[in-house]
Design an enzyme around this catalytic site. Structure first.
Site, PDB file in Angstrom:
ATOM      1  N   ASP A  82       0.847  -1.194   0.000  1.00 52.07           N
ATOM      2  CA  ASP A  82       0.000   0.000   0.000  1.00 52.07           C
ATOM      3  C   ASP A  82       0.888   1.252   0.000  1.00 52.07           C
ATOM      4  O   ASP A  82       1.859   1.329   0.764  1.00 52.07           O
ATOM      5  CB  ASP A  82      -0.870  -0.055   1.277  1.00 52.07           C
ATOM      6  CG  ASP A  82      -1.869   1.090   1.369  1.00 52.07           C
ATOM      7  OD1 ASP A  82      -2.273   1.610   0.317  1.00 52.07           O
ATOM      8  OD2 ASP A  82      -2.241   1.453   2.505  1.00 52.07           O
ATOM      9  N   GLU A 134      -4.002   5.294  -8.254  1.00 53.66           N
ATOM     10  CA  GLU A 134      -4.759   6.276  -7.476  1.00 53.66           C
ATOM     11  C   GLU A 134      -4.797   7.580  -8.242  1.00 53.66           C
ATOM     12  O   GLU A 134      -3.795   8.038  -8.783  1.00 53.66           O
ATOM     13  CB  GLU A 134      -4.149   6.500  -6.084  1.00 53.66           C
ATOM     14  CG  GLU A 134      -4.946   7.554  -5.296  1.00 53.66           C
ATOM     15  CD  GLU A 134      -4.582   7.654  -3.810  1.00 53.66           C
ATOM     16  OE1 GLU A 134      -3.958   6.722  -3.280  1.00 53.66           O
ATOM     17  OE2 GLU A 134      -4.927   8.677  -3.202  1.00 53.66           O
ATOM     18  N   HIS A 181      -7.525  10.380   4.776  1.00 59.20           N
ATOM     19  CA  HIS A 181      -6.645   9.467   5.496  1.00 59.20           C
ATOM     20  C   HIS A 181      -6.688   9.833   6.981  1.00 59.20           C
ATOM     21  O   HIS A 181      -6.729  11.009   7.332  1.00 59.20           O
ATOM     22  CB  HIS A 181      -5.205   9.568   4.986  1.00 59.20           C
ATOM     23  CG  HIS A 181      -4.975   8.815   3.709  1.00 59.20           C
ATOM     24  ND1 HIS A 181      -4.726   9.459   2.517  1.00 59.20           N
ATOM     25  CD2 HIS A 181      -4.965   7.489   3.443  1.00 59.20           C
ATOM     26  CE1 HIS A 181      -4.553   8.546   1.569  1.00 59.20           C
ATOM     27  NE2 HIS A 181      -4.694   7.343   2.097  1.00 59.20           N
ATOM     28  N   THR A 212     -11.867   4.811   7.646  1.00 56.77           N
ATOM     29  CA  THR A 212     -12.223   5.062   9.042  1.00 56.77           C
ATOM     30  C   THR A 212     -13.203   6.224   9.159  1.00 56.77           C
ATOM     31  O   THR A 212     -13.019   7.265   8.532  1.00 56.77           O
ATOM     32  CB  THR A 212     -10.945   5.377   9.849  1.00 56.77           C
ATOM     33  OG1 THR A 212     -10.135   4.202   9.873  1.00 56.77           O
ATOM     34  CG2 THR A 212     -11.275   5.789  11.279  1.00 56.77           C
ATOM     35  N   ASN A 231      -9.642   0.392   2.149  1.00 53.47           N
ATOM     36  CA  ASN A 231      -8.439   0.457   2.984  1.00 53.47           C
ATOM     37  C   ASN A 231      -8.838   0.950   4.370  1.00 53.47           C
ATOM     38  O   ASN A 231      -9.506   1.986   4.489  1.00 53.47           O
ATOM     39  CB  ASN A 231      -7.426   1.434   2.373  1.00 53.47           C
ATOM     40  CG  ASN A 231      -6.743   0.867   1.153  1.00 53.47           C
ATOM     41  OD1 ASN A 231      -7.224  -0.084   0.539  1.00 53.47           O
ATOM     42  ND2 ASN A 231      -5.616   1.448   0.799  1.00 53.47           N
ATOM     43  N   THR A 234      -6.783   3.338  10.422  1.00 52.57           N
ATOM     44  CA  THR A 234      -6.799   4.218  11.595  1.00 52.57           C
ATOM     45  C   THR A 234      -7.700   3.680  12.708  1.00 52.57           C
ATOM     46  O   THR A 234      -7.322   3.707  13.885  1.00 52.57           O
ATOM     47  CB  THR A 234      -7.238   5.641  11.200  1.00 52.57           C
ATOM     48  OG1 THR A 234      -6.384   6.082  10.145  1.00 52.57           O
ATOM     49  CG2 THR A 234      -7.112   6.606  12.356  1.00 52.57           C
TER      50      THR A 234
HETATM   51 ZN   LIG Z   1      -4.221   5.437   1.381  1.00 47.92          ZN
END
Ligand SMILES: [Zn+2]
Length: 427
Positions: A82, A134, A181, A212, A231, A234
């Protein structure tokens, strides 16, 4: 259960309307917890390793444990790099056992992002490895990972997504539609219209970074609009941190006492997510429909009658150095016969990450040069073959338990035995 091809896993999720969790692990506690949570949900899972976390553990030391955990898991598993920092990171991750890679070039201009991702796709595809691109920018707001993603959000645009997917050939695409993020501040607002358009135009599994803080309903809606990989880190880090704080408040002092409940707590959160995301109960289907991820052993046995010991060792060392660096090569072992009187005195045992590497290795300029200039002239008498590694543990339940000899028949040492697999065209 075997590792499975990550592209197949994501395609299955995309087609069947659920999302696979990609949980970043930061140590053995997380590794065991993620696998355990997935097993309890009977869900496929991605063990994800983010390069930004390599400050907390040794990637090279961790990967054999990650691979071992995947191979003995009771659910299908893929291993993913990642936010890799470079092409070299991706090649290294593949060598260490990853079957999915993402190199973060989303901060570059769209043209440079396309160019870099395209090179990555070419290299990874030659290794059979899945690539995540991405596009747009998912910033960090607060929480453990936030400071690694500075700056404002840049939403993925439809036109760029279309061009990016067409020109790079990525297997899945991470999009920026309003997640962040790390931890959210306030209630996240997601751009559903944008996601819907991108999904309809691309028809590719989409990926959400910054899972998250989203509500269960938001997750479900993301998945109906094409998100097949989420993904998630956190929240796991927070759950683990809270568990340690609670243990400290209850009087725990030593390291193992503080960490005692971390695995259970993280596993519970992983299981909860996989149930919300619709991945629970999918393990058997995924195993049935997805190609297993099995390494290939490229075996060369040879004689080099005109080389003395010193020159032979130099040849082996040079081959090991050159061939180890070819993408998709996991390990190069060299050796000489332990006994006298055998038809072939020396061997190369080269482990490929996947069957795709058989071709790309053969054509790789470094292999062509080494084989043509140094190896073949010295070792005209040789045999070469590729062996797909059998995963007997995975197939064991399908085998009849009676009538199977306890010991395999002895391997033939004779030249005829080897000649069954003779393919002397490559070194
Ligand atoms: Zn990421």
């Amino acid at each position: 259960m075997p590792l499975v091809n990550m592209k197949d896993m994501l395609d299955h999720a995309y087609t069947h309307g659920y999302a696979v969790g990609a949980f970043d692990l930061v140590g053995l506690d997380f590794l065991e917890a993620i696998v355990s949570g997935a097993e309890r949900a009977r869900a496929p899972v991605i063990l994800s390793l983010a390069e930004s976390h390599f400050a907390h553990f040794n990637f090279e030391l961790a990967m054999p444990a990650v691979e071992a955990a995947a191979r003995r898991a009771r659910v299908p598993v893929a291993i993913h790099l990642d936010h890799g920092a470079s092409m070299e990171s991706a090649v290294k991750a593949i060598r260490l056992g990853a079957n999915g890679v993402m190199v973060d070039t989303s901060h570059l201009s769209i043209f440079d992002n396309i160019a870099a991702t395209r090179v990555l796709v070419e290299t990874a595809r030659a290794c059979g490895v899945c690539v995540e691109g991405e596009l747009g920018y998912v910033p960090g707001v607060e929480g453990e990972d936030a400071e690694r993603h500075p700056g404002p959000v840049q939403y993925t645009t439809l036109a760029e997504a279309r061009a990016f997917a067409e020109r790079t050939g990525v297997d899945c695409l991470a999009v920026s539609i309003g997640t962040v993020h790390g931890r959210m501040k306030g209630k996240p607002r997601l751009d559903w219209g944008r996601l819907k358009e991108i999904n309809m135009a691309l028809g590719l599994p989409l990926v959400i970074h910054g899972g998250t803080g989203l509500s269960d309903d938001q997750f479900r809606k993301l998945i109906t609009l094409g998100v097949a990989k989420i993904n998630y880190y956190t929240a796991l880090a927070d759950v683990a941190g809270d568990t340690i704080h609670a243990a400290a408040r209850a009087g725990a002092r030593g390291y193992t006492a503080l960490l005692a409940d971390v695995r259970t707590a993280v596993a519970a959160e992983v299981e909860r997510c996989l149930r919300v995301w619709g991945a629970a109960g999918r393990a058997a289907e995924v195993l049935d429909r997805c190609r297993p991820w099995l390494n290939v052993e490229h075996l060369v046995v040879y004689n080099a009658p005109n080389l003395d010991e010193v020159r032979l060792r130099a040849l082996m060392a040079e081959g090991q150095r050159v061939l180890s660096a070819i993408p998709g090569v996991r390990e190069v072992t060299v050796g000489s016969a332990a006994e006298e009187g055998v038809p072939y005195r020396h061997c190369w045992l080269i482990r490929f990450s996947a069957p795709e590497v058989i071709e790309s290795y053969k054509q790789h300029p470094d292999h062509v040069d080494f084989a043509g200039r140094l190896f073949r002239p010295a070792a005209a008498d040789r045999l070469t073959t590729d062996f797909r590694i059998a995963d007997l543990a995975a197939g064991a339940t399908a085998l009849p338990l009676t009538g199977v000899p306890l010991q395999p028949p002895p391997l033939s040492n004779s030249r005829n035995g080897w000649s069954l697999v003779d393919k002397p065209s490559a070194a």
